[in-house]
Design an enzyme around this catalytic site. Structure first.
Site, short mmCIF file in Angstrom:
data_model
loop_
_atom_site.label_atom_id
_atom_site.label_comp_id
_atom_site.label_asym_id
_atom_site.label_seq_id
_atom_site.Cartn_x
_atom_site.Cartn_y
_atom_site.Cartn_z
CG HIS A 1 -12.11 -38.73 -29.01
ND1 HIS A 1 -11.20 -38.62 -30.10
CD2 HIS A 1 -12.77 -37.66 -29.19
CE1 HIS A 1 -11.42 -37.73 -30.95
NE2 HIS A 1 -12.35 -37.05 -30.48
CD GLU A 2 -15.91 -36.12 -27.62
OE1 GLU A 2 -15.65 -34.96 -27.14
OE2 GLU A 2 -15.84 -36.61 -28.82
CG HIS B 1 -11.86 -33.05 -27.39
ND1 HIS B 1 -10.77 -32.22 -28.27
CD2 HIS B 1 -12.55 -33.72 -28.17
CE1 HIS B 1 -11.11 -32.63 -29.34
NE2 HIS B 1 -12.15 -33.66 -29.60
CG HIS C 1 -6.27 -29.71 -25.34
ND1 HIS C 1 -6.56 -29.42 -26.96
CD2 HIS C 1 -5.14 -28.94 -25.32
CE1 HIS C 1 -5.65 -28.99 -27.48
NE2 HIS C 1 -4.65 -28.32 -26.53
#
Length: 719
Positions: free
Chosen positions: A481-482, A485, A488
């Site tokens: 998940h991190e 980020h 992104h």
């Protein structure tokens, strides 16, 4: 600076470490050259320099243009940005008493400085002149978005208010900065400074030998040798509860978590909460808004509180039924074991895990043996990024880090060029706030020619010295998940920092990170990293099938605690000034929280919210943060689950799919409408059905046409 009138407005020169970009690769901070005493002078100089830069924009005798006003404003504050990015990274991940003191001192000054810019009528006059002339200007899409965001941001800050109203907004902002900083520090102290002590090893029966040894070590560190201590983690539920056989010990640990910062011990944040709610409601009223939520959601994808509330409330009936059904199952399991009590929150996960183990034959401890942290990152996350986007990674040890546990990697793009720098800070420690997050030390910007320097921070309990660092599957998911980020941020392709990478709406920014969780169990990724720490055997397919099947079980708690926290956030954010002012005692704070949760119709005594108000850092530890925005995790899960279905329908983990997602979403930053961005990716509006099905709240055959339009839910669901 661009076209600044520097003849009449002198720009002071900075001194000290932060006066210029770092000379290290990617302009990454040189932590070996930074001392705690550098921060106050650097903040003060940075603010003085930006103040002069703003004065130069205002004093420029040339007519306002996009370049001499909007871009010049974008360029201002470079030194201030450098020091702030480093300082606030450290206060979150490796703070000290001195850094906390500096934070308390500097936060209101930074707020006042920001207000002196956004609420400056002369500056706004120039910005408005450019904005009013936009139809006659030739601009790129990104230029147009920067102009729109600059103008609307200043209006949202109060540029169109009367002078008296602007002064009151400044005062409110200063107060909010002070009280939210205090809340953050007290909430962290309530967690980190209050481990839960147990007298005997028998109290911790069921825990592993290494967990018990860690508890003994922590007790000794806290001056109680011979006893055992468990450190609290940030959420209401605590990860060791399911393994603990002693029910009284479970209750003790849970209640310490549940009651932290509510006055039961030496920390009480309740009056800070009341003050924050009152100030926010008053500020919203100055702008003619009914409540803080209506004011705060101005730039969100959902736009209006009714849209977010309607989206969440449509899930409540099925969720409430699931909670009651699962509680009945847990009570049956307790009775079958000979228990003469009904399930309580401190029992829930213990018996839910037992049912999981029986129904799905899933042993959580056995699962962990396949997940070694460095392999999860390098052979899992990085492998996924290579297959999907063509990235490669090189570990490096030549750069100073802010803590010895931080790992560093150079990231190379699909053409072999350097894309950026990645810091990975995985382990829990007392100097770190709870949770997991991503941010930048250096933002990507074509204007400045900078490439991203990104860090991921987690809170994995560190294995004892000499033991293999195993992680739970939840932490595996969080690592993917991190890094979503991070991707992104790495794929940012913007001219302007303020639109770059993750500089998106609060209810959009979690979406790309959540999508990347899907690859944690993608067969070709999983087989590359999930290896038994002793035998090297790849995790069996049947074990993964069990993990995925079990994922739909226990949604009454897993999903319920998040929905409750999101709705509690909206309740605090929906207060009028009069209603907020009436909550003027600690007891009234408790009563409001209780009443708000009861109104939801969920089983709140069995399933408390993921965060109670007293330690709800997301919404109370900064002037805005996730306030009126915790629903974002649910909203973006809708986008995430719908996108997972798109990937599956289009062939899964392929470079073509990765390049398409990178082009349509990950590289766009905050440069366009979010519904349009999603449609460019998926070819249609988002659909809530895959999310409800993934959560086990509806069966596949119940799926109906549930597309979500830009600005509203389907008419039958709108509130």
């Amino acid at each position: 600076m661009a076209e600044a009138n520097t003849e009449t407005t002198a720009i002071p020169a900075g001194t000290g470490y932060f006066a210029a970009d770092s000379t290290l690769p990617f302009k990454t901070p040189d932590f070996s050259q930074i001392s705690e005493e550098d921060y106050i002078p650097a903040f003060e100089q940075g603010m003085a320099i930006q103040k002069a830069e703003i004065a130069a924009i205002i004093d420029n005798p040339a007519p306002p243009t996009f370049e001499n006003t909007i871009v010049a404003l974008e360029k201002s504050g470079r030194m201030l940005g450098r020091v702030a990015r480093v300082f606030f990274a450290l206060t979150g991940s490796n703070t000290t008493d001195r850094l906390d003191d500096i934070n308390t001192e500097i936060s209101p000054k930074l707020t006042a400085h920001g207000d002196s810019i956004t609420l400056n009528p002369e500056l706004f006059a120039r910005v408005k002149a450019v904005y009013d002339n936009r139809a006659a200007m030739t601009m790129t899409r990104e230029d147009a978005k920067l102009l729109e965001d600059t103008y609307k941001g200043m209006v949202h800050a109060g540029a169109l208010l009367t002078e008296a109203q602007r002064e009151r907004v400044k005062a409110i902002n200063s107060e909010l900065s002070t009280v939210t900083t205090e809340f953050s520090q007290l909430a962290r102290a309530a967690m980190n400074d209050n481990p839960v002590f147990f007298d005997s090893r028998e109290d911790l029966a069921g825990l592993s030998d290494s967990d018990i040894q860690a508890a003994a070590d922590l007790a000794a560190e806290n001056g109680q040798p011979g006893k055992f201590a468990i450190a609290l983690q940030n959420t209401t539920q605590q990860p060791l509860l399911p393994s603990m056989e002693n029910r009284a010990a479970r209750e003790k640990l849970f209640m310490a978590s549940y009651h932290r910062a509510d006055g039961r011990m030496d920390v009480d944040t309740r009056m800070l909460i009341a003050k924050i709610a009152t100030l926010r409601a008053e500020k919203a009223a100055l702008f003619g808004e009914a409540d803080w939520a209506s004011y705060a959601m101005w730039d969100r994808m959902a736009e209006k509180p009714a849209t977010a509330l309607g989206f969440m409330e449509q899930m409540v009936p099925a969720l409430a039924a699931t909670q009651r059904r699962e509680a009945a199952m847990l009570n049956e399991a307790i009775a079958a074991e000979g228990g003469d009590y009904e399930v309580k929150p401190w029992d829930w996960y213990r018996y839910a895990n037992k049912i999981k183990a029986e129904r799905y034959d899933l042993d959580e401890d056995a699962v962990m043996e396949y997940f070694v942290l460095d392999k999860v990152l390098e052979d899992g996350v990085f492998h996924m990024a290579g297959k999907l986007y063509g990235l490669t990674f090189q570990r490096r040890t030549d750069l100073p880090v802010y803590h010895p546990d931080v790992w560093t990697y150079t990231v190379f793009d699909r053409d072999g060029s350097e894309l950026g720098l990645f810091y990975f800070d995985p382990f829990q420690r007392s100097s770190k706030r709870g949770g997991a997050w991503m941010s930048n030390f250096v933002d990507q910007s074509h204007l400045w020619g900078t490439k991203p320097v990104i860090y991921n921070v987690l809170n994995i309990p560190k294995a004892p010295e000499g033991e293999v660092q195993l992680v739970s599957f939840d932490w595996v998911n969080t690592t993917f998940h991190e890094f979503g980020h991070a991707l992104h941020g790495f794929f940012a392709n913007q001219k302007y920092e303020s639109l770059s990478g993750t500089a998106t709406a609060r209810d959009f920014v979690e979406y790309p990170s959540q999508v990347h969780e899907m690859w944690a169990t993608w067969p070709s990724v999983l087989s590359n990293y999930a290896k038994h720490y002793k035998t090297g055997e790849t995790i069996p397919d049947e074990m993964i099938a069990k993990i995925e099947a079990a994922a739909k079980f226990n949604q009454g708690y897993d999903f319920g605690e998040v929905v409750e926290a999101a709705l509690l956030d909206m309740k605090w954010s929906a207060l009028s000034p009069e209603e907020a002012a009436a909550i003027d005692t600690p007891e009234k704070v408790d009563a409001f929280e209780r009443r708000s949760l009861e109104e939801l119709g969920l089983e709140i005594d069995l399933v408390p919210p993921r965060y109670r108000s007293t330690y709800f850092n997301h919404i109370f530890s900064s002037p805005s943060g996730y306030s009126a925005g915790y629903y974002s995790y649910l909203w973006t899960e809708m986008l995430d689950r719908d996108s997972r279905q798109w990937f599956i329908d289009n062939g899964g983990l392929t470079r073509a799919n990765g390049d398409h997602y990178r082009a349509t979403v990950l590289s766009q930053g905050g440069t366009m409408d979010y519904f349009k961005m999603f449609e460019n990716f998926a070819g249609r509006k988002p659909d809530v059905t895959p999310m409800l099905a993934a959560r086990g709240l509806i069966a596949g055959e119940e799926a109906a046409d549930s597309e979500v339009s830009d600005g509203a839910l389907p008419a039958e669901n709108a509130q």
